[in-house]
Motif scaffolding. Structure first.
Motif, PDB file in Angstrom:
ATOM      1  N   TYR A 180       0.508  -1.360   0.064  1.00 23.18           N
ATOM      2  CA  TYR A 180      -0.534   0.156   0.137  1.00 23.18           C
ATOM      3  C   TYR A 180       1.038   1.236   0.080  1.00 23.18           C
ATOM      4  O   TYR A 180       0.528   2.017  -1.204  1.00 23.18           O
ATOM      5  CB  TYR A 180      -1.092   0.000   1.740  1.00 23.18           C
ATOM      6  CG  TYR A 180      -1.357   1.245   1.144  1.00 23.18           C
ATOM      7  CD1 TYR A 180      -2.691   1.967   1.156  1.00 23.18           C
ATOM      8  CD2 TYR A 180      -1.130   2.174   2.988  1.00 23.18           C
ATOM      9  CE1 TYR A 180      -2.639   2.649   0.932  1.00 23.18           C
ATOM     10  CE2 TYR A 180      -1.958   3.294   3.041  1.00 23.18           C
ATOM     11  CZ  TYR A 180      -2.495   3.745   1.928  1.00 23.18           C
ATOM     12  OH  TYR A 180      -2.937   5.167   2.483  1.00 23.18           O
ATOM     13  N   ASN A 181       1.718   1.422   0.922  1.00 23.57           N
ATOM     14  CA  ASN A 181       2.880   2.425   0.739  1.00 23.57           C
ATOM     15  C   ASN A 181       3.634   2.906  -0.206  1.00 23.57           C
ATOM     16  O   ASN A 181       3.478   3.764  -0.688  1.00 23.57           O
ATOM     17  CB  ASN A 181       3.789   1.982   2.091  1.00 23.57           C
ATOM     18  CG  ASN A 181       3.325   3.080   3.336  1.00 23.57           C
ATOM     19  OD1 ASN A 181       2.421   3.499   3.744  1.00 23.57           O
ATOM     20  ND2 ASN A 181       3.912   1.928   4.612  1.00 23.57           N
ATOM     21  N   THR A 182       3.837   1.874  -1.502  1.00 28.11           N
ATOM     22  CA  THR A 182       4.697   2.126  -2.336  1.00 28.11           C
ATOM     23  C   THR A 182       3.507   1.743  -3.458  1.00 28.11           C
ATOM     24  O   THR A 182       4.483   2.190  -4.596  1.00 28.11           O
ATOM     25  CB  THR A 182       5.795   1.140  -2.198  1.00 28.11           C
ATOM     26  OG1 THR A 182       4.738   0.014  -2.785  1.00 28.11           O
ATOM     27  CG2 THR A 182       6.848   0.709  -0.982  1.00 28.11           C
ATOM     28  N   HIS A 183       2.694   1.650  -3.066  1.00 25.27           N
ATOM     29  CA  HIS A 183       1.403   1.624  -4.886  1.00 25.27           C
ATOM     30  C   HIS A 183       1.802   3.193  -5.317  1.00 25.27           C
ATOM     31  O   HIS A 183       1.208   4.356  -4.279  1.00 25.27           O
ATOM     32  CB  HIS A 183      -0.026   1.263  -3.743  1.00 25.27           C
ATOM     33  CG  HIS A 183      -0.593   0.865  -5.038  1.00 25.27           C
ATOM     34  ND1 HIS A 183      -1.390   2.180  -5.985  1.00 25.27           N
ATOM     35  CD2 HIS A 183      -1.318  -0.413  -5.057  1.00 25.27           C
ATOM     36  CE1 HIS A 183      -2.078   1.457  -6.624  1.00 25.27           C
ATOM     37  NE2 HIS A 183      -1.487  -0.209  -6.616  1.00 25.27           N
ATOM     38  N   PRO A 184       1.370   2.784  -7.125  1.00 20.71           N
ATOM     39  CA  PRO A 184       1.293   4.343  -6.906  1.00 20.71           C
ATOM     40  C   PRO A 184       0.121   5.690  -6.678  1.00 20.71           C
ATOM     41  O   PRO A 184       0.307   6.552  -6.922  1.00 20.71           O
ATOM     42  CB  PRO A 184       1.368   4.133  -8.561  1.00 20.71           C
ATOM     43  CG  PRO A 184       1.951   2.726  -9.175  1.00 20.71           C
ATOM     44  CD  PRO A 184       1.704   1.919  -7.665  1.00 20.71           C
TER      45      PRO A 184
ATOM     46  N   PHE B 252      -1.382  10.119  -4.360  1.00 17.75           N
ATOM     47  CA  PHE B 252      -2.247  10.559  -3.416  1.00 17.75           C
ATOM     48  C   PHE B 252      -1.373  11.586  -2.819  1.00 17.75           C
ATOM     49  O   PHE B 252      -1.710  12.980  -2.198  1.00 17.75           O
ATOM     50  CB  PHE B 252      -3.223  10.338  -2.553  1.00 17.75           C
ATOM     51  CG  PHE B 252      -3.813  10.856  -1.873  1.00 17.75           C
ATOM     52  CD1 PHE B 252      -4.714  10.984  -1.549  1.00 17.75           C
ATOM     53  CD2 PHE B 252      -3.271  10.545  -0.439  1.00 17.75           C
ATOM     54  CE1 PHE B 252      -5.730  11.868  -0.868  1.00 17.75           C
ATOM     55  CE2 PHE B 252      -4.146  11.232   0.829  1.00 17.75           C
ATOM     56  CZ  PHE B 252      -4.828  12.198   0.585  1.00 17.75           C
ATOM     57  N   VAL B 253      -0.155  11.578  -1.826  1.00 18.95           N
ATOM     58  CA  VAL B 253       0.318  12.036  -1.139  1.00 18.95           C
ATOM     59  C   VAL B 253       1.049  13.312  -1.870  1.00 18.95           C
ATOM     60  O   VAL B 253       1.695  14.051  -1.116  1.00 18.95           O
ATOM     61  CB  VAL B 253       1.937  10.799  -0.768  1.00 18.95           C
ATOM     62  CG1 VAL B 253       2.824  12.637   0.389  1.00 18.95           C
ATOM     63  CG2 VAL B 253       1.296   9.556   0.376  1.00 18.95           C
ATOM     64  N   GLN B 254       2.076  12.791  -3.177  1.00 17.67           N
ATOM     65  CA  GLN B 254       2.306  14.274  -3.753  1.00 17.67           C
ATOM     66  C   GLN B 254       1.400  15.640  -4.338  1.00 17.67           C
ATOM     67  O   GLN B 254       1.959  16.502  -4.155  1.00 17.67           O
ATOM     68  CB  GLN B 254       2.950  13.498  -4.953  1.00 17.67           C
ATOM     69  CG  GLN B 254       4.584  13.086  -4.782  1.00 17.67           C
ATOM     70  CD  GLN B 254       4.871  12.485  -6.269  1.00 17.67           C
ATOM     71  OE1 GLN B 254       4.763  12.114  -6.914  1.00 17.67           O
ATOM     72  NE2 GLN B 254       6.398  11.659  -5.499  1.00 17.67           N
ATOM     73  N   ASN B 255       0.038  14.925  -4.487  1.00 11.72           N
ATOM     74  CA  ASN B 255      -0.393  15.788  -5.314  1.00 11.72           C
ATOM     75  C   ASN B 255      -2.151  16.097  -4.450  1.00 11.72           C
ATOM     76  O   ASN B 255      -2.214  17.292  -4.533  1.00 11.72           O
ATOM     77  CB  ASN B 255      -1.616  15.204  -6.639  1.00 11.72           C
ATOM     78  CG  ASN B 255      -0.690  14.521  -7.150  1.00 11.72           C
ATOM     79  OD1 ASN B 255       0.383  14.829  -7.814  1.00 11.72           O
ATOM     80  ND2 ASN B 255      -1.306  13.667  -8.325  1.00 11.72           N
ATOM     81  N   TYR B 256      -2.029  15.511  -3.268  1.00 14.86           N
ATOM     82  CA  TYR B 256      -2.534  15.744  -2.606  1.00 14.86           C
ATOM     83  C   TYR B 256      -2.051  16.532  -1.076  1.00 14.86           C
ATOM     84  O   TYR B 256      -2.629  17.488   0.054  1.00 14.86           O
ATOM     85  CB  TYR B 256      -4.048  14.972  -2.453  1.00 14.86           C
ATOM     86  CG  TYR B 256      -4.764  14.898  -3.015  1.00 14.86           C
ATOM     87  CD1 TYR B 256      -6.179  16.199  -3.626  1.00 14.86           C
ATOM     88  CD2 TYR B 256      -5.195  14.233  -4.224  1.00 14.86           C
ATOM     89  CE1 TYR B 256      -6.619  16.062  -4.754  1.00 14.86           C
ATOM     90  CE2 TYR B 256      -5.657  13.953  -5.206  1.00 14.86           C
ATOM     91  CZ  TYR B 256      -6.111  15.079  -5.343  1.00 14.86           C
ATOM     92  OH  TYR B 256      -6.924  15.527  -7.009  1.00 14.86           O
ATOM     93  N   TRP B 257      -1.725  14.867  -0.088  1.00  5.99           N
ATOM     94  CA  TRP B 257      -1.418  15.629   1.113  1.00  5.99           C
ATOM     95  C   TRP B 257      -0.333  16.445   1.465  1.00  5.99           C
ATOM     96  O   TRP B 257      -0.527  16.900   2.754  1.00  5.99           O
ATOM     97  CB  TRP B 257      -1.299  13.768   1.608  1.00  5.99           C
ATOM     98  CG  TRP B 257      -0.674  13.680   3.486  1.00  5.99           C
ATOM     99  CD1 TRP B 257       0.964  13.938   3.874  1.00  5.99           C
ATOM    100  CD2 TRP B 257      -1.543  13.552   4.343  1.00  5.99           C
ATOM    101  NE1 TRP B 257       0.475  13.667   5.198  1.00  5.99           N
ATOM    102  CE2 TRP B 257      -0.946  13.125   4.925  1.00  5.99           C
ATOM    103  CE3 TRP B 257      -2.816  13.174   4.176  1.00  5.99           C
ATOM    104  CZ2 TRP B 257      -1.831  13.419   6.636  1.00  5.99           C
ATOM    105  CZ3 TRP B 257      -3.589  12.274   5.000  1.00  5.99           C
ATOM    106  CH2 TRP B 257      -3.092  12.838   6.539  1.00  5.99           C
ATOM    107  N   LEU B 258       0.570  16.247   0.928  1.00  3.86           N
ATOM    108  CA  LEU B 258       1.657  17.737   0.755  1.00  3.86           C
ATOM    109  C   LEU B 258       1.247  18.909   0.861  1.00  3.86           C
ATOM    110  O   LEU B 258       2.212  19.662   1.031  1.00  3.86           O
ATOM    111  CB  LEU B 258       2.674  16.910   0.044  1.00  3.86           C
ATOM    112  CG  LEU B 258       3.686  15.568  -0.117  1.00  3.86           C
ATOM    113  CD1 LEU B 258       4.682  16.050  -0.465  1.00  3.86           C
ATOM    114  CD2 LEU B 258       4.446  16.038   2.006  1.00  3.86           C
TER     115      LEU B 258
END
Length: 98
Positions: free
Chosen positions: A67-71, A76-82
């Protein structure tokens, strides 16, 4: 089993529309293979500064790492979370076996 929990608050100035887009993207995470019992929750206690949470369950560490490494998760982390999250706490736990 691993229970993955993340509690967070948005950056100042994030609009309601941006929050709705964020939560829509969160819900897409539930489609990643191996996630069970996915929930987006709202904090009700005044005892901390976090506003919302993400809760999910994984069968084991391998599924969790996938899950952590799933594209989709990485995007999501790059485009929303951060871009939208000010602060968070992540707690991953497993049952205590006696």
């Amino acid at each position: 089993m691993i229970r993955h929990t993340v509690f967070f608050k948005f950056k100042v100035g994030i609009s309601e529309i941006e929050k709705q887009e964020f939560f829509k993207a969160c819900n897409q995470l539930s489609l990643i293979p191996g996630i069970q019992n996915f929930e987006v929750v709202k904090e009700k206690s005044p005892k901390n500064d976090f506003e919302f949470g993400l809760l999910m369950v994984f069968d084991n560490s391998t599924v969790y790492e996938n899950y952590n490494t799933h594209p989709d998760h990485v995007l999501f982390v790059q485009n929303y979370w951060l871009k939208k999250v000010e602060d968070f706490i992540e707690i991953d736990f497993e049952p205590v076996v006696e």
